[in-house]
Structures are given as structure tokens and as C-alpha cells.
Motif scaffolding. Sequence first.
Motif, PDB file in Angstrom:
ATOM      1  N   GLU A  30       0.827  -1.193   0.000  1.00 22.20           N
ATOM      2  CA  GLU A  30       0.000   0.000   0.000  1.00 22.20           C
ATOM      3  C   GLU A  30       0.867   1.251   0.000  1.00 22.20           C
ATOM      4  O   GLU A  30       2.039   1.219   0.383  1.00 22.20           O
ATOM      5  CB  GLU A  30      -0.927   0.001   1.222  1.00 22.20           C
ATOM      6  CG  GLU A  30      -1.904  -1.163   1.235  1.00 22.20           C
ATOM      7  CD  GLU A  30      -2.803  -1.140   2.456  1.00 22.20           C
ATOM      8  OE1 GLU A  30      -2.435  -0.468   3.442  1.00 22.20           O
ATOM      9  OE2 GLU A  30      -3.859  -1.776   2.425  1.00 22.20           O
ATOM     10  N   LEU A  31       0.262   2.339  -0.426  1.00 26.39           N
ATOM     11  CA  LEU A  31       0.969   3.607  -0.502  1.00 26.39           C
ATOM     12  C   LEU A  31       1.246   4.140   0.899  1.00 26.39           C
ATOM     13  O   LEU A  31       0.347   4.227   1.734  1.00 26.39           O
ATOM     14  CB  LEU A  31       0.132   4.626  -1.284  1.00 26.39           C
ATOM     15  CG  LEU A  31       0.775   5.999  -1.529  1.00 26.39           C
ATOM     16  CD1 LEU A  31       1.987   5.861  -2.438  1.00 26.39           C
ATOM     17  CD2 LEU A  31      -0.246   6.953  -2.145  1.00 26.39           C
ATOM     18  N   ALA A  32       2.501   4.481   1.168  1.00 27.83           N
ATOM     19  CA  ALA A  32       2.882   5.001   2.488  1.00 27.83           C
ATOM     20  C   ALA A  32       2.348   6.416   2.663  1.00 27.83           C
ATOM     21  O   ALA A  32       2.296   7.207   1.723  1.00 27.83           O
ATOM     22  CB  ALA A  32       4.396   4.988   2.638  1.00 27.83           C
ATOM     23  N   LYS A  33       1.960   6.726   3.892  1.00 29.97           N
ATOM     24  CA  LYS A  33       1.460   8.060   4.226  1.00 29.97           C
ATOM     25  C   LYS A  33       2.350   8.786   5.231  1.00 29.97           C
ATOM     26  O   LYS A  33       2.244   9.999   5.381  1.00 29.97           O
ATOM     27  CB  LYS A  33       0.039   7.965   4.795  1.00 29.97           C
ATOM     28  CG  LYS A  33      -1.002   7.488   3.797  1.00 29.97           C
ATOM     29  CD  LYS A  33      -2.386   7.528   4.423  1.00 29.97           C
ATOM     30  CE  LYS A  33      -3.450   7.110   3.409  1.00 29.97           C
ATOM     31  NZ  LYS A  33      -4.817   7.144   3.996  1.00 29.97           N
ATOM     32  N   ASN A  34       3.188   8.044   5.927  1.00 36.86           N
ATOM     33  CA  ASN A  34       4.018   8.635   6.973  1.00 36.86           C
ATOM     34  C   ASN A  34       5.464   8.193   6.814  1.00 36.86           C
ATOM     35  O   ASN A  34       5.754   7.179   6.171  1.00 36.86           O
ATOM     36  CB  ASN A  34       3.517   8.218   8.367  1.00 36.86           C
ATOM     37  CG  ASN A  34       2.061   8.563   8.584  1.00 36.86           C
ATOM     38  OD1 ASN A  34       1.687   9.721   8.571  1.00 36.86           O
ATOM     39  ND2 ASN A  34       1.227   7.546   8.775  1.00 36.86           N
ATOM     40  N   LEU A  36      19.519   8.796  11.632  1.00 33.03           N
ATOM     41  CA  LEU A  36      20.098   7.481  11.375  1.00 33.03           C
ATOM     42  C   LEU A  36      19.372   6.722  10.280  1.00 33.03           C
ATOM     43  O   LEU A  36      19.990   6.164   9.376  1.00 33.03           O
ATOM     44  CB  LEU A  36      20.094   6.661  12.669  1.00 33.03           C
ATOM     45  CG  LEU A  36      20.726   5.275  12.594  1.00 33.03           C
ATOM     46  CD1 LEU A  36      22.215   5.382  12.285  1.00 33.03           C
ATOM     47  CD2 LEU A  36      20.512   4.514  13.901  1.00 33.03           C
ATOM     48  N   CYS A  37      18.046   6.691  10.353  1.00 34.46           N
ATOM     49  CA  CYS A  37      17.299   5.888   9.388  1.00 34.46           C
ATOM     50  C   CYS A  37      15.864   6.383   9.306  1.00 34.46           C
ATOM     51  O   CYS A  37      15.386   7.114  10.178  1.00 34.46           O
ATOM     52  CB  CYS A  37      17.327   4.406   9.777  1.00 34.46           C
ATOM     53  SG  CYS A  37      16.830   4.079  11.485  1.00 34.46           S
ATOM     54  N   GLY A  38      15.184   5.975   8.251  1.00 34.34           N
ATOM     55  CA  GLY A  38      13.789   6.341   8.052  1.00 34.34           C
ATOM     56  C   GLY A  38      12.991   5.152   7.564  1.00 34.34           C
ATOM     57  O   GLY A  38      13.519   4.287   6.843  1.00 34.34           O
ATOM     58  N   PHE A  39      11.730   5.097   7.950  1.00 36.69           N
ATOM     59  CA  PHE A  39      10.853   3.984   7.580  1.00 36.69           C
ATOM     60  C   PHE A  39       9.535   4.545   7.060  1.00 36.69           C
ATOM     61  O   PHE A  39       8.873   5.320   7.750  1.00 36.69           O
ATOM     62  CB  PHE A  39      10.581   3.079   8.788  1.00 36.69           C
ATOM     63  CG  PHE A  39      11.812   2.484   9.408  1.00 36.69           C
ATOM     64  CD1 PHE A  39      12.296   1.260   8.987  1.00 36.69           C
ATOM     65  CD2 PHE A  39      12.494   3.171  10.398  1.00 36.69           C
ATOM     66  CE1 PHE A  39      13.437   0.716   9.556  1.00 36.69           C
ATOM     67  CE2 PHE A  39      13.632   2.637  10.976  1.00 36.69           C
ATOM     68  CZ  PHE A  39      14.107   1.407  10.543  1.00 36.69           C
ATOM     69  N   ALA A  40       9.183   4.156   5.850  1.00 36.26           N
ATOM     70  CA  ALA A  40       7.910   4.584   5.267  1.00 36.26           C
ATOM     71  C   ALA A  40       6.811   3.629   5.712  1.00 36.26           C
ATOM     72  O   ALA A  40       7.005   2.412   5.753  1.00 36.26           O
ATOM     73  CB  ALA A  40       8.008   4.603   3.746  1.00 36.26           C
ATOM     74  N   VAL A  93       8.969   8.554  -1.268  1.00 38.69           N
ATOM     75  CA  VAL A  93       9.989   7.969  -0.395  1.00 38.69           C
ATOM     76  C   VAL A  93      11.381   8.241  -0.959  1.00 38.69           C
ATOM     77  O   VAL A  93      12.319   8.550  -0.215  1.00 38.69           O
ATOM     78  CB  VAL A  93       9.755   6.452  -0.233  1.00 38.69           C
ATOM     79  CG1 VAL A  93      10.899   5.812   0.556  1.00 38.69           C
ATOM     80  CG2 VAL A  93       8.426   6.185   0.463  1.00 38.69           C
ATOM     81  N   TYR A  94      11.509   8.157  -2.276  1.00 35.90           N
ATOM     82  CA  TYR A  94      12.806   8.430  -2.905  1.00 35.90           C
ATOM     83  C   TYR A  94      13.249   9.861  -2.625  1.00 35.90           C
ATOM     84  O   TYR A  94      14.423  10.113  -2.313  1.00 35.90           O
ATOM     85  CB  TYR A  94      12.714   8.201  -4.413  1.00 35.90           C
ATOM     86  CG  TYR A  94      13.968   8.609  -5.156  1.00 35.90           C
ATOM     87  CD1 TYR A  94      15.096   7.796  -5.165  1.00 35.90           C
ATOM     88  CD2 TYR A  94      14.031   9.839  -5.820  1.00 35.90           C
ATOM     89  CE1 TYR A  94      16.251   8.179  -5.826  1.00 35.90           C
ATOM     90  CE2 TYR A  94      15.178  10.235  -6.484  1.00 35.90           C
ATOM     91  CZ  TYR A  94      16.284   9.401  -6.484  1.00 35.90           C
ATOM     92  OH  TYR A  94      17.427   9.791  -7.129  1.00 35.90           O
TER      93      TYR A  94
END
Length: 389
Positions: A14-18, A35-39, A342-343
Motif C-alpha cells: 500500500e501507498l505510504a502516508k508517513n 540514522l534511518c527512516g521507515f515509510a 519515499v525516494y
Amino acid sequence: MMNLENSVLGKQNELAKNMLVVMIRSLASNWCFPLCGFASKSLSADYLYAIIWRTISAVETQSKLKVLFLTFDGASTNRRFYSLHRVDNEGIVYKTVNLYDVTRDIYFISDVPHLLKTTRNNFSNSFSHKHSKKLWRNGMDISWMHVVKLFENHCELNLYSPCPKLSRSHIDLVSYNYMKVNLAAQILSESVACALEDLYGQEVQETVIFLRHMNKFFDCLNVRSLSEGKNKRNPNLQPYVSVDDERLAYLCEDFLGYLVEWEEMVEKRNGKFTRNEKATMLLSHQTMTGLKMSVMSICASVKIMLNAGAEYVLTHSFNQDPLEQHFGLYRHKSGANSNPSVYEVQNMMSTIRTVAAQALPTKRGNIKCSESAFDIDNTQLPRRKSHRQ
């Protein structure tokens, strides 16, 4: 983990919203690093639990850094994450054992500026705005209308105002004003408490006590520099240099005692009040829990740092202002695009990592930025020599 669940259940991605971003912040310097990110579309506490502990593992075992605390805002997912660490019938969950070094604990902190805003929001709804609260303590009301009366009768049109910083934006809250920390801090301040006490006396006694406790609470947990306390002649803004600091005793004993005593007074109040009616006489359960948790965690963390040999501790380092600035840079770089991919977020994160402290935080955010970051040299450049012959 999420992909495994989707494949087992036959779900499509599904399309990420956050975008969840984990940032590391140093207590001994101004260093911070995304440090890092999560969609994600919606993140549950179970997934957050796995992400956070995986991150702690990487920081502790690979980077060889020691994790002392975790700071979150008051979102329901974050509160649920805390509760997952509850042991038996533990009351306030404010720490857990570090799985990668059982001799140390990791403390949970609810972001203090967010707590100040939610406290102000509770206060503003007491006999005003949404009328969802009727704050009461020791036989007297803690009412927003006391502040409204002060502003309209003595501040708004008077040439000499007892609270010169108060404006209509502080009183008539709209969606944007709810986000501003400085508006909350200027309402829950010593100057407003003194003005109320001087002009209205015994009538507003509990409101004055409430304002003074919240003012000192925020000052004690918002120490930003070595010189601010001296420059403003405010001892509560001095850096912490001793485990016997009077402010630590105040927070752990007087401030927490004030909250506990408030709850007991409401519980024992005479009259036929339902459970919901008694709940309106207190700050929200989430805010009360956040206040208690943050005080216990920050006080313990300050003592640990000082005992470990730190020359001083600035409690401003326990909040998540750098993360707020980080997202402000995302919005700034996105321009008119309010829905980056996200990119694009990954690319912006890499850019921000590269420029580090050279990135200018937005001045229109809901946190106070360092003015030194905006120093501009207006010295004229030397004129180029003419090459005409």
C-alpha cells in the motif's frame, strides 16, 4: 516483517502516508544524526518495538555508542510502545533494562515542549474553548477565564501592561497557535502568575499555583546554554552541575507531589460525581502520565551523566527539537510539494546528512532556532580588477 505478513495474507503493498525517522542525539555536544527512516501507512506499537530495538542494537553493538534515553511525542502508538515494557503491575513505565548491557537502563521521555502544549491545551479548555475540562483543586477552579479576564481588563488596551508579551493570539487559540511552544510557555509563566496574584488575590490562588509549577517545570527541563540562566537572572535555567541540585529535588518531590496530591483531592472530593466528571477536573491521563514519566526519566538521566563525569548537563538535550528542525528542512526543501515520495525523502535525508550543521532551520517552525545560525556577513566583496588595456 511487514512484507512477510502481506505475502502470507495475500495483500498488495500500500501507498505510504508517513515517514518514521530515528535520530541520534548527543548529550555532551550539539551533534545529532538522522540514522534511518521507515515509510509506512500506519505504524503500530508492535512494529515500532521491533524497529526501535533493532536500531538500539545497531547503535550499541556496531557504533559502540551508549543509549541512555528515548524521546517521543505523545502519539498513541508511542504510549503503547512504552506500555509494552511494563513489568508486572508497574505504575509509570519510565525505564527498561538495556538488552545489550543489563547493567544499564534505557529511559523513556515524553517530549517536554509537547507536554507543555498539551498542558496549555487542557488549561485552555477549562471553562472555555471546548469546555471539555473543569479543572479543580483544593476547593477552587483552575480556569482559563482567569487569564482571559486578566488580558482583557489589564493588558489588551492598557498603556502599561503587567504581561506585555500576552496578545490575542495567546488567548483565542486557532489551529496554528496550538502548535507554537512559545505561546504555551508565555501563558504558563511566572509573569502571568504574578499578575493574577497581584490583581485578583485569593480568588485565583489555585490557578496561580498551577502556573508557577508549570513555569518552573519547563524552566528546569529547558536549560539550553551555560549563560542563559545568568543573563536572564533565572537560577532555574542554570546548567546542572551537581546531583544534589535543588531543582532535581523539586521535580521529583514537589512537582510530582503536586500532581499526586491533585489526583487524591479529586478522588476524595465530596459529591456525587461520575468517573468521567472527575476526569474533567484533572489534566488528561496522557498528559499526567507524560509529565510524571519525563520528570523521573530526566532526573535519573541527569544524575547518571553527572556521576559518569560530565562537567554539566543541559536538559534541553533531552527533547526532540533537532527532529522537529529536521522535518522542517524536509518541508523547506520540498517547496510547494506537500507529498514527497519515499525516494525524495531519502535523497533529502542524504543531503541533510552531508551538509549537517550548515543546513539552515526554518524560522517559521514551532520551535526556537539558534539566532547564530542566521548570521550573515554583509562585508562588500573586493571588486575585480579590470583587464582593459
